[in-house]
Motif scaffolding. Structure first.
Motif, PDB file in Angstrom:
ATOM      1  N   LEU A 438       0.832  -1.179   0.040  1.00 48.02           N
ATOM      2  CA  LEU A 438       0.113  -0.061   0.013  1.00 48.02           C
ATOM      3  C   LEU A 438       0.984   1.317   0.123  1.00 48.02           C
ATOM      4  O   LEU A 438       0.455   2.172  -0.319  1.00 48.02           O
ATOM      5  N   ILE A 439       2.000   1.045   0.499  1.00 42.86           N
ATOM      6  CA  ILE A 439       3.067   2.296   0.616  1.00 42.86           C
ATOM      7  C   ILE A 439       4.292   2.031   0.050  1.00 42.86           C
ATOM      8  O   ILE A 439       5.048   1.504   0.910  1.00 42.86           O
ATOM      9  N   PRO A 440       4.665   1.844  -0.868  1.00 45.13           N
ATOM     10  CA  PRO A 440       5.950   1.338  -1.449  1.00 45.13           C
ATOM     11  C   PRO A 440       7.034   2.229  -0.928  1.00 45.13           C
ATOM     12  O   PRO A 440       6.849   3.495  -1.116  1.00 45.13           O
ATOM     13  N   HIS A 441       7.978   1.765  -0.554  1.00 38.89           N
ATOM     14  CA  HIS A 441       9.197   2.424   0.128  1.00 38.89           C
ATOM     15  C   HIS A 441      10.465   1.482   0.033  1.00 38.89           C
ATOM     16  O   HIS A 441      10.211   0.422  -0.113  1.00 38.89           O
ATOM     17  N   ASP A 442      11.622   2.116   0.255  1.00 37.42           N
ATOM     18  CA  ASP A 442      12.878   1.453   0.224  1.00 37.42           C
ATOM     19  C   ASP A 442      13.369   1.298   1.535  1.00 37.42           C
ATOM     20  O   ASP A 442      14.513   0.713   1.706  1.00 37.42           O
ATOM     21  N   ALA A 443      12.560   1.539   2.577  1.00 39.91           N
ATOM     22  CA  ALA A 443      12.989   1.534   3.932  1.00 39.91           C
ATOM     23  C   ALA A 443      13.308  -0.103   4.383  1.00 39.91           C
ATOM     24  O   ALA A 443      12.613  -1.062   4.037  1.00 39.91           O
ATOM     25  N   VAL A 444      14.378  -0.189   4.930  1.00 39.66           N
ATOM     26  CA  VAL A 444      14.869  -1.614   5.470  1.00 39.66           C
ATOM     27  C   VAL A 444      14.472  -1.958   7.070  1.00 39.66           C
ATOM     28  O   VAL A 444      14.784  -0.878   7.884  1.00 39.66           O
ATOM     29  N   LEU A 445      13.803  -2.990   7.439  1.00 44.48           N
ATOM     30  CA  LEU A 445      13.536  -3.269   8.682  1.00 44.48           C
ATOM     31  C   LEU A 445      14.870  -3.493   9.359  1.00 44.48           C
ATOM     32  O   LEU A 445      15.342  -4.753   9.307  1.00 44.48           O
ATOM     33  N   GLU A 446      15.142  -2.780  10.356  1.00 46.04           N
ATOM     34  CA  GLU A 446      16.619  -3.072  11.138  1.00 46.04           C
ATOM     35  C   GLU A 446      16.408  -3.848  12.476  1.00 46.04           C
ATOM     36  O   GLU A 446      17.057  -4.257  12.967  1.00 46.04           O
ATOM     37  N   LEU A 447      15.157  -3.590  12.955  1.00 47.71           N
ATOM     38  CA  LEU A 447      14.885  -4.212  14.192  1.00 47.71           C
ATOM     39  C   LEU A 447      13.369  -4.498  14.183  1.00 47.71           C
ATOM     40  O   LEU A 447      12.492  -3.808  13.952  1.00 47.71           O
ATOM     41  N   TYR A 448      13.252  -5.748  14.690  1.00 47.18           N
ATOM     42  CA  TYR A 448      11.712  -6.107  15.083  1.00 47.18           C
ATOM     43  C   TYR A 448      11.735  -6.897  16.422  1.00 47.18           C
ATOM     44  O   TYR A 448      12.481  -7.881  16.389  1.00 47.18           O
ATOM     45  N   GLN A 449      11.285  -6.396  17.354  1.00 44.20           N
ATOM     46  CA  GLN A 449      11.305  -6.688  18.536  1.00 44.20           C
ATOM     47  C   GLN A 449       9.766  -6.950  19.497  1.00 44.20           C
ATOM     48  O   GLN A 449       9.289  -5.905  19.459  1.00 44.20           O
ATOM     49  N   VAL A 450       9.540  -8.213  20.183  1.00 43.30           N
ATOM     50  CA  VAL A 450       8.427  -8.310  20.753  1.00 43.30           C
ATOM     51  C   VAL A 450       8.672  -8.710  22.393  1.00 43.30           C
ATOM     52  O   VAL A 450       9.434  -9.492  22.435  1.00 43.30           O
ATOM     53  N   HIS A 451       7.969  -7.960  23.215  1.00 42.78           N
ATOM     54  CA  HIS A 451       7.997  -8.680  24.463  1.00 42.78           C
ATOM     55  C   HIS A 451       6.617  -8.160  25.194  1.00 42.78           C
ATOM     56  O   HIS A 451       5.795  -7.286  24.771  1.00 42.78           O
ATOM     57  N   ALA A 452       6.217  -9.044  26.312  1.00 42.46           N
ATOM     58  CA  ALA A 452       5.188  -9.076  26.911  1.00 42.46           C
ATOM     59  C   ALA A 452       5.313  -7.836  27.882  1.00 42.46           C
ATOM     60  O   ALA A 452       6.099  -7.880  28.846  1.00 42.46           O
ATOM     61  N   VAL A 453       4.235  -6.990  27.968  1.00 41.68           N
ATOM     62  CA  VAL A 453       4.234  -5.848  28.895  1.00 41.68           C
ATOM     63  C   VAL A 453       3.788  -6.405  30.325  1.00 41.68           C
ATOM     64  O   VAL A 453       4.332  -5.640  31.333  1.00 41.68           O
ATOM     65  N   THR A 454       2.882  -7.415  30.585  1.00 45.86           N
ATOM     66  CA  THR A 454       2.581  -7.900  31.742  1.00 45.86           C
ATOM     67  C   THR A 454       2.647  -9.208  31.609  1.00 45.86           C
ATOM     68  O   THR A 454       3.117  -9.952  30.816  1.00 45.86           O
ATOM     69  N   GLU A 455       2.380 -10.094  32.695  1.00 46.58           N
ATOM     70  CA  GLU A 455       2.356 -11.614  32.769  1.00 46.58           C
ATOM     71  C   GLU A 455       1.005 -12.204  32.344  1.00 46.58           C
ATOM     72  O   GLU A 455       0.051 -11.392  32.405  1.00 46.58           O
ATOM     73  N   GLY A 456       1.099 -13.407  31.871  1.00 44.20           N
ATOM     74  CA  GLY A 456      -0.164 -14.097  31.676  1.00 44.20           C
ATOM     75  C   GLY A 456      -0.378 -14.012  30.133  1.00 44.20           C
ATOM     76  O   GLY A 456       0.173 -13.390  29.289  1.00 44.20           O
ATOM     77  N   THR A 457      -1.235 -15.118  29.889  1.00 46.04           N
ATOM     78  CA  THR A 457      -1.611 -15.177  28.467  1.00 46.04           C
ATOM     79  C   THR A 457      -2.486 -14.071  27.905  1.00 46.04           C
ATOM     80  O   THR A 457      -2.457 -13.866  26.595  1.00 46.04           O
ATOM     81  N   ASP A 458      -2.806 -13.074  28.761  1.00 46.70           N
ATOM     82  CA  ASP A 458      -3.693 -12.291  28.148  1.00 46.70           C
ATOM     83  C   ASP A 458      -2.995 -10.648  28.322  1.00 46.70           C
ATOM     84  O   ASP A 458      -3.492  -9.700  27.869  1.00 46.70           O
ATOM     85  N   ALA A 459      -1.466 -11.004  28.430  1.00 49.27           N
ATOM     86  CA  ALA A 459      -0.760  -9.873  28.427  1.00 49.27           C
ATOM     87  C   ALA A 459      -0.794  -9.158  26.863  1.00 49.27           C
ATOM     88  O   ALA A 459      -0.920  -9.460  25.988  1.00 49.27           O
ATOM     89  N   GLN A 460      -0.438  -7.954  27.308  1.00 49.77           N
ATOM     90  CA  GLN A 460      -0.128  -6.918  26.199  1.00 49.77           C
ATOM     91  C   GLN A 460       1.031  -7.328  25.526  1.00 49.77           C
ATOM     92  O   GLN A 460       2.128  -7.463  26.256  1.00 49.77           O
ATOM     93  N   ALA A 461       1.274  -7.161  24.292  1.00 53.43           N
ATOM     94  CA  ALA A 461       2.362  -7.256  23.505  1.00 53.43           C
ATOM     95  C   ALA A 461       2.884  -5.748  23.285  1.00 53.43           C
ATOM     96  O   ALA A 461       2.027  -4.894  22.788  1.00 53.43           O
ATOM     97  N   GLU A 462       4.436  -5.599  23.598  1.00 51.54           N
ATOM     98  CA  GLU A 462       4.921  -4.369  22.786  1.00 51.54           C
ATOM     99  C   GLU A 462       5.823  -4.741  22.038  1.00 51.54           C
ATOM    100  O   GLU A 462       6.757  -5.449  22.126  1.00 51.54           O
ATOM    101  N   VAL A 463       5.635  -3.953  20.534  1.00 52.43           N
ATOM    102  CA  VAL A 463       6.466  -4.301  19.733  1.00 52.43           C
ATOM    103  C   VAL A 463       7.267  -3.202  19.374  1.00 52.43           C
ATOM    104  O   VAL A 463       6.893  -1.917  19.370  1.00 52.43           O
ATOM    105  N   SER A 464       8.539  -3.286  19.133  1.00 51.66           N
ATOM    106  CA  SER A 464       9.536  -2.379  18.775  1.00 51.66           C
ATOM    107  C   SER A 464      10.074  -2.430  17.275  1.00 51.66           C
ATOM    108  O   SER A 464      10.248  -3.589  16.899  1.00 51.66           O
ATOM    109  N   VAL A 465      10.062  -1.343  16.507  1.00 51.35           N
ATOM    110  CA  VAL A 465      10.233  -1.436  14.999  1.00 51.35           C
ATOM    111  C   VAL A 465      11.229  -0.250  14.626  1.00 51.35           C
ATOM    112  O   VAL A 465      10.977   0.744  15.285  1.00 51.35           O
TER     113      VAL A 465
END
Length: 513
Positions: A438-465
């Motif tokens: 949808l948005i053609p661009h030349d940017a390269v993905l240098e970092l993709y990181q996921v971690h849980a904000v809290t504990e448990g299976t219903d925890a929010q995921a925080e993603v860094s890009v």
């Protein structure tokens, strides 16, 4: 006249008695070297008869430390004392620290000994130790719950038997400053030979008074303080070495005493002990805590920017903490925000500054910490006079073992809705392929990181890009209960920042559409 207070570190002995705080031989050797570099006067390296490992640690430390006195702990028995003497024998300066209980409670239930027998034991144990080493420290365990007349008799016997240091420990953290100081004053004034020995304070922190009690002892004649890095120790811990040292340094007007401690190594020592033991240092811990020199309140930040002494009684550099940290959060004011912008290389006109500041306050209400990258993004948006160019409207992902993984994505781009369906090598790849379609661009993905904000299976995921197009690098974070939604928002967030930077440096022309 300034007088020296000797610092007796018991991190490796009393500190190691904290459940789960055991140290390996290598870790103890590393810590001993650091304590010597810090110019600690006496290092209590362990309890030699407790185990073969403790004996070997004390013995090994005795061989490598040349400046600090190496001390081993010993009960009042012959085997304990002889084992301790053997362990510290290689030391350039050695000490045996022997102890016995003196309170009625301990004598009756722990020792099951009559008071006169305890006094006899004090004489015999100190005499034996003094025949084996030049320095002998004697401790009256549970001294603060000991009858005063009996304590005087016990101390007198220990001095006559050859003790060079008399330790009056608040073993269970029972005392309070005025009471504890009075014990030292009484002993020093009334026990024969008290002027020939050094009196020592050893305080536990069960009531949170260990440091205060230790300083009260100094004011009443004690010239040695037994303490541990980070206040490590059994139960609620010991008096914290870093707090003792800096209290004596900062309050010289009220405490005209000095130590030899190299204070710039305090934070290093704190981090080492925390790493070795696995015991984290609380953020608001005095002297060495992460927030010890951090300021978020707008009133405090304004004062700090005008004169650091308004809210800091010592320089963070003196304890190895680095520079003062003005934490950007919801309590920060305009002055601090403008100072942060200047540090990041931005000078904004009034309207642009007010717009960026309002965005900052809105963001600070939604998250605990506002990082420099967040502020850079806010400024880029304000400078380019744009809202988000791209917004995630809807995302539907098909994933699983059967495949193919697909992402159906709706984006709003410059106010216009666009959608696509794309496949990928996994659901995240499919989502990112849809964004690129949808948005053609030349940017390269240098970092993709996921971690849980809290504990448990219903925890929010925080993603860094993090994205890079060779000229600019931008990053963004997003949180959501759905990891894939958070991933899409984070990628689009980084892309928006990239677009904003390009527009800012190309005269405001739209970079997407």
């Amino acid at each position: 006249m300034s007088e020296q207070v000797f610092i007796f570190d018991t991190t490796m002995r009393d500190g190691e008695q904290s459940p789960g705080a055991s140290m390996t031989l290598e870790e103890k050797l590393d810590l001993a070297k650091l304590l010597e570099d810090m110019r600690v006067d006496i290092i209590e390296a362990g309890f030699p008869i407790a185990s073969q490992g403790d004996f070997e640690a004390v013995n090994a430390i005795s061989k490598i430390i040349k400046e600090s006195t190496i001390c081993g702990l010993s009960r009042a028995g012959q085997k304990d004392i002889e084992r301790c003497a053997e362990a510290v024998k290689p030391a350039a300066r050695s000490r045996i620290h022997t102890f016995i209980s003196t309170s009625p409670l301990h004598m009756k239930y722990k020792l099951q000994m009559e008071p006169e027998k305890v006094l006899e034991k004090i004489h015999d144990s100190v005499t034996l130790a003094r025949n084996l080493v030049a320095e002998v420290e004697w401790s009256a365990e549970d001294a603060t719950r000991t009858e005063r007349d009996f304590l005087r008799r016990a101390v007198e016997i220990a001095i006559k038997a050859g003790a060079t240091t008399i330790n009056i420990p608040d073993t269970v953290g029972y005392s309070f400053p005025e009471e504890y100081g009075a014990i030292f004053k009484d002993l020093i004034e009334n026990v024969p030979g008290a002027d020939k020995v050094i009196f020592s304070a050893h305080c536990h922190n069960d009531l949170g008074l260990a440091v205060a009690n230790s300083l009260s002892a100094v004011l009443n004649g004690a010239r040695q303080i037994e303490c541990a890095i980070n206040g490590l120790g059994e139960r609620a811990g010991n008096a914290a070495l870093e707090e003792i040292v800096m209290a004596l340094r900062v309050r010289r007007n009220a405490l005209p005493y000095e130590t030899k401690i190299e204070t710039t190594r305090l934070t290093t020592a704190s981090k080492m002990v925390s790493r070795i033991t696995g015991f984290p240092v609380q953020y608001n811990k005095a002297i060495v805590g992460k927030n010890a020199f951090a300021h978020e309140s707008g009133i405090h930040q304004d004062g700090m920017l005008k004169n650091a002494e308004t809210y800091e009684i010592m320089n963070p550099e003196t304890v190895g903490q680095g520079a003062t940290n003005l934490v950007m959060g919801k309590h920060s004011g305009r002055h601090a925000f403008k100072d942060k912008l200047s540090a990041l290389g931005y000078e904004l006109a009034d309207n642009a500054f007010l717009d960026a500041f309002q965005r900052f306050k809105d963001l600070a209400d939604r998250k605990k910490f506002v990082y420099d990258d967040d502020i850079v993004a806010l400024v880029d948006d304000a400078a380019a006079y744009i809202a988000d160019t791209v917004k995630v409207k809807r995302l539907r992902v098909v994933a699983g073992t059967d495949g193919p993984q697909t992402a159906e994505l709706d984006l709003e781009i410059n106010g216009e809705n666009k959608w696509t369906t794309q496949r990928g090598n996994g659901p995240v790849d499919a989502v990112f392929n849809a964004i690129r379609a949808l948005i053609p661009h030349d940017a390269v993905l240098e970092l993709y990181q996921v971690h849980a904000v809290t504990e448990g299976t219903d925890a929010q995921a925080e993603v860094s890009v993090r994205l890079s197009d060779g000229e600019y690098v931008t990053s963004a974070r997003a949180s959501d209960a759905d990891t894939l939604v958070a991933s899409a928002k984070a990628y689009v967030g980084a892309l928006n920042r990239l677009i904003a930077k390009k527009e800012r440096h190309s005269g405001g022309q739209k970079a997407a559409g």
